[in-house]
Design an enzyme around this catalytic site. Sequence first.
Site, PDB file in Angstrom:
ATOM      1  N   GLY A  33       0.787  -1.223   0.000  1.00 52.75           N
ATOM      2  CA  GLY A  33       0.000   0.000   0.000  1.00 52.75           C
ATOM      3  C   GLY A  33       0.824   1.280   0.000  1.00 52.75           C
ATOM      4  CD  GLU A  59       6.048  -0.452  -9.930  1.00 53.50           C
ATOM      5  OE1 GLU A  59       5.588  -0.001  -8.874  1.00 53.50           O
ATOM      6  OE2 GLU A  59       6.606  -1.560 -10.001  1.00 53.50           O
ATOM      7  NE  ARG A  68      -3.954   4.262  -6.274  1.00 57.21           N
ATOM      8  CZ  ARG A  68      -2.799   3.717  -5.930  1.00 57.21           C
ATOM      9  NH1 ARG A  68      -1.814   3.643  -6.799  1.00 57.21           N
ATOM     10  NH2 ARG A  68      -2.622   3.265  -4.717  1.00 57.21           N
TER      11      ARG A  68
END
Length: 240
Positions: A33, A59, A68
């Site tokens: 996380g 990444e 998100r």
Amino acid sequence: MNSVKTGFDDYDEIFGELSGGQLIVIGGRPAMGKSTFAMNIVHNVCMDKSKSVLVFSLEKEGYHYINRLISLNPRDKVSEWKLDIDDTSGITVEYIDNKISSMKHISMVVIDYLQLVSVSEAEVDISYSGEVIHILRDLKMLAEKYEMPVIVLSQLSRDCEKRDDHRPVISDILRSKKAKEIPDIIIMLYRDGYYRRVDVQDDQTAEIIVVKHTSVEELPRTIEMTYNAVAGGFSNRTRK
């Protein structure tokens, strides 16, 4: 000098704001996380429209970060945030420096993650340990130069997988003594549910383990939070 609150009540109450000039390293095993925790902080900082954040997403492509954030907040509010996401691969600290200097004002920088930052061509022959030390020192200098907190995420070694309780220790994140001396704050993430394969849709207890902080004694200290990937990641636990 820029300083920001993480937005996590217990952390901010115990450790205070992330201050200008600080280098903060946040570590965890893959899928523990780290990126979500960092994006939760970005979300909380960007809610203050006077603050601006620059994220280097090495990444994952930048739109994943945007999606998100949108899942945490209505789209119209996200569009008002002062947020820039750079998903250029193979960047160096020099690249990060040039990017910051080209922008008017940055309150905080997030780099996801340490192992994907490259050294310059002149230094390619140094060892991996020396490379990490060099990058950390340069990032610390950037934090001081621009008087803002710089957060860099880092993978943990597999050593914690070999322990019965899987709990991380400081050597899992930075093996070298010299490397450990550079960051102002070192945080590690741990979720028991990660090893028990608990459904990420269910609320889990997450531990934020602060193993180094230049302003706080009696470490390590653990702060418990709630983790639910579907509900947006990490959140404050309800106080009784």
